[in-house]
Design a protein around this motif. Sequence first.
Motif, PDB file in Angstrom:
ATOM      1  N   CYS A  94       0.827  -1.210   0.000  1.00  0.00           N
ATOM      2  CA  CYS A  94       0.000   0.000   0.000  1.00  0.00           C
ATOM      3  C   CYS A  94       0.862   1.261   0.000  1.00  0.00           C
ATOM      4  O   CYS A  94       0.505   2.250  -0.663  1.00  0.00           O
ATOM      5  CB  CYS A  94      -0.949  -0.012   1.196  1.00  0.00           C
ATOM      6  N   ARG A  95       1.962   1.238   0.711  1.00  0.00           N
ATOM      7  CA  ARG A  95       2.849   2.399   0.679  1.00  0.00           C
ATOM      8  C   ARG A  95       3.387   2.617  -0.742  1.00  0.00           C
ATOM      9  O   ARG A  95       3.510   3.749  -1.206  1.00  0.00           O
ATOM     10  CB  ARG A  95       3.984   2.222   1.684  1.00  0.00           C
ATOM     11  N   TRP A  96       3.691   1.521  -1.422  1.00  0.00           N
ATOM     12  CA  TRP A  96       4.172   1.636  -2.807  1.00  0.00           C
ATOM     13  C   TRP A  96       3.051   2.135  -3.720  1.00  0.00           C
ATOM     14  O   TRP A  96       3.276   3.004  -4.569  1.00  0.00           O
ATOM     15  CB  TRP A  96       4.682   0.274  -3.281  1.00  0.00           C
ATOM     16  N   LEU A  97       1.833   1.616  -3.555  1.00  0.00           N
ATOM     17  CA  LEU A  97       0.704   2.097  -4.350  1.00  0.00           C
ATOM     18  C   LEU A  97       0.477   3.590  -4.120  1.00  0.00           C
ATOM     19  O   LEU A  97       0.110   4.326  -5.049  1.00  0.00           O
ATOM     20  CB  LEU A  97      -0.560   1.318  -4.002  1.00  0.00           C
ATOM     21  N   ALA A  98       0.711   4.047  -2.898  1.00  0.00           N
ATOM     22  CA  ALA A  98       0.539   5.470  -2.603  1.00  0.00           C
ATOM     23  C   ALA A  98       1.518   6.323  -3.401  1.00  0.00           C
ATOM     24  O   ALA A  98       1.167   7.413  -3.875  1.00  0.00           O
ATOM     25  CB  ALA A  98       0.704   5.718  -1.107  1.00  0.00           C
ATOM     26  N   THR A  99       2.747   5.843  -3.566  1.00  0.00           N
ATOM     27  CA  THR A  99       3.715   6.612  -4.373  1.00  0.00           C
ATOM     28  C   THR A  99       3.280   6.667  -5.833  1.00  0.00           C
ATOM     29  O   THR A  99       3.473   7.691  -6.504  1.00  0.00           O
ATOM     30  CB  THR A  99       5.122   6.000  -4.277  1.00  0.00           C
ATOM     31  N   ALA A 146       0.128   6.600  -6.833  1.00  0.00           N
ATOM     32  CA  ALA A 146      -1.017   7.506  -6.868  1.00  0.00           C
ATOM     33  C   ALA A 146      -0.571   8.965  -6.810  1.00  0.00           C
ATOM     34  O   ALA A 146      -1.068   9.819  -7.562  1.00  0.00           O
ATOM     35  CB  ALA A 146      -1.964   7.190  -5.709  1.00  0.00           C
ATOM     36  N   GLU A 147       0.373   9.254  -5.923  1.00  0.00           N
ATOM     37  CA  GLU A 147       0.872  10.628  -5.811  1.00  0.00           C
ATOM     38  C   GLU A 147       1.518  11.086  -7.109  1.00  0.00           C
ATOM     39  O   GLU A 147       1.355  12.240  -7.528  1.00  0.00           O
ATOM     40  CB  GLU A 147       1.863  10.734  -4.659  1.00  0.00           C
ATOM     41  N   ALA A 148       2.256  10.194  -7.752  1.00  0.00           N
ATOM     42  CA  ALA A 148       2.921  10.551  -9.004  1.00  0.00           C
ATOM     43  C   ALA A 148       1.914  10.907 -10.096  1.00  0.00           C
ATOM     44  O   ALA A 148       2.223  11.679 -11.009  1.00  0.00           O
ATOM     45  CB  ALA A 148       3.816   9.407  -9.471  1.00  0.00           C
ATOM     46  N   LEU A 149       0.707  10.375  -9.987  1.00  0.00           N
ATOM     47  CA  LEU A 149      -0.342  10.656 -10.970  1.00  0.00           C
ATOM     48  C   LEU A 149      -1.159  11.902 -10.610  1.00  0.00           C
ATOM     49  O   LEU A 149      -2.040  12.314 -11.369  1.00  0.00           O
ATOM     50  CB  LEU A 149      -1.272   9.456 -11.104  1.00  0.00           C
ATOM     51  N   GLY A 150      -0.911  12.461  -9.426  1.00  0.00           N
ATOM     52  CA  GLY A 150      -1.602  13.679  -9.035  1.00  0.00           C
ATOM     53  C   GLY A 150      -2.756  13.503  -8.071  1.00  0.00           C
ATOM     54  O   GLY A 150      -3.551  14.430  -7.874  1.00  0.00           O
TER      55      GLY A 150
END
Length: 543
Positions: A116-121, A123-127
């Motif tokens: 989930c921490r990796w998925l968050a990065t 998601a953040e990269a996509l805005g």
Amino acid sequence: MQREAMEFDVLIVGGGPAGLSAAIRLKQINPGISVCLIEKGAEIGAHILSGAVMDPRALNELIPDWQEKDAPLDTPVSRDRFTFLTPKGSVDVPNFLLPSCFQNHGNYIISLGLVCRWLATQAEALGVDLFPGFAGAEVLYDEHGAVRGVATGDMGVKRTGEHSAAYQPGMELLAKYTLFAEGCRGHLGKEIEACFNLRAKSDPQTYALGIKELWEVPASQHEKGLVMHTAGWPLTRDTYGGGFIYHLAENQVAIGLVVGLGYSNPYLSPFEEMQRMKTHPHIAAMLEGGKRIAYGARALAAGGLQSMPRLDFPGGALIGDDAGLLVASRIKGSHAAIKSGMLAAQAAAVALAANRAHDELTAYPEALRASWLYDELHTARNFKPWMAKGLITGSLMFGIDQVLLRGKAPWTLHNTSDHTKLKLAADCAPIIYPKPDGVLTFDRLSSVFLSNTNHEEDQPCHLQLKNADVPINTNLALYDAPEQRYCPAGVYEIVRDASGANPHLQINAQNCVHCKTCDIKDPTQNINWVAPQGGEGPIYQQM
């Protein structure tokens, strides 16, 4: 002080695999969609706990190049082992006799929190706007009754209800569509189900409690990639559940016990059963010389397809374990959560492109019904009802269901609510559990310490009693206060005066690991779990 408001196209409540996948998919479809995701944990992954063995099928669809992007799926399953335990011995089931749901070739042993921490990065990269530390406390509705967003909880409220000097009102987060991804027994999802009567055509949900520890063991006792599941001892034949032992990288072993919350003996303690499981000679040998480094517990929705509520409602949808999409027979839910988040995101993106808002995302349940996830849930639908009938009968009948009938039996068994299953204490035999030795077995408080749980004590209790008299007049009188035992964190205590009289219930809310078991198992449904201040609760690092 008036609450401030922010508006988005889509609001997502919950930073687990379902919520994060929905956020990512929305931005993949249309980078111009404004997406806000709030998470009650102090950071993404802080409240995430799972076994976990992950089927990468949904992740392959969401992020096909996840390996090049260093997703933390680095321990492929190398060997499956399914073992029936007796008090002193064990019998392994040959792999060729195992139903396909118990075979894990092509899957990965993971820390779902790290995923989930990796998925968050991503998601953040996509805005995507990510706001950890903000708990959704209240569902907001428009004048027509449709969901229009949520309000986050007020901060700085004292136990008495008065405002402290640090008081800050919550914020209104408004959206054209709101996706609820709170995980199992989400407290806002529970409200949504009742408000829109989403269970009118489904069975009650049934649950299990998963208790997990992470150990570091000597290299000689470690087999990277081993997935071991157990059935039988220490649970009695009429109690649904089983153990898991997963060998990750770096000599780490995840060990845990899943106990169905439909058990009948009020003296049963899932936490104590988990500690007792580790004393089995074959399991103790795996852990000898090792060190326990983490602890946690979490309820999981196990009812399957027949307990899935209607998923859409005016203004939003339920996704992931808020919708009960765990595939219980496979002991897997992360791939289902990711897939459901993707399908809901696609439905929301289409609605937004058509300038719709606050209506029902009917395309989401339609797409789910046409997906491989629905087929998987349909194949597994009878697992929990069969296993609730006892280990021997359940194993035999589910084996017939899966091996001979390949999940296509012309019948669907049904579920009943877990909280109705407790027998009276007078009709049950007390269970005497051994004292912990502090080496292999432990007490609750030392375990909670390893979960990094913290709550500000001077705040309103987030474990609400609907009737303050019930814990003594009903629970203690009839069931010998089962909340003392089903809670894996020592939250509930019956306290008496020096003479041993005048009992009252003491709620140690600061110990709560947010497992939701009390909200599920209380026999009169007198306990209501609501979110404490944002950012509080456990902080799991690798669970």
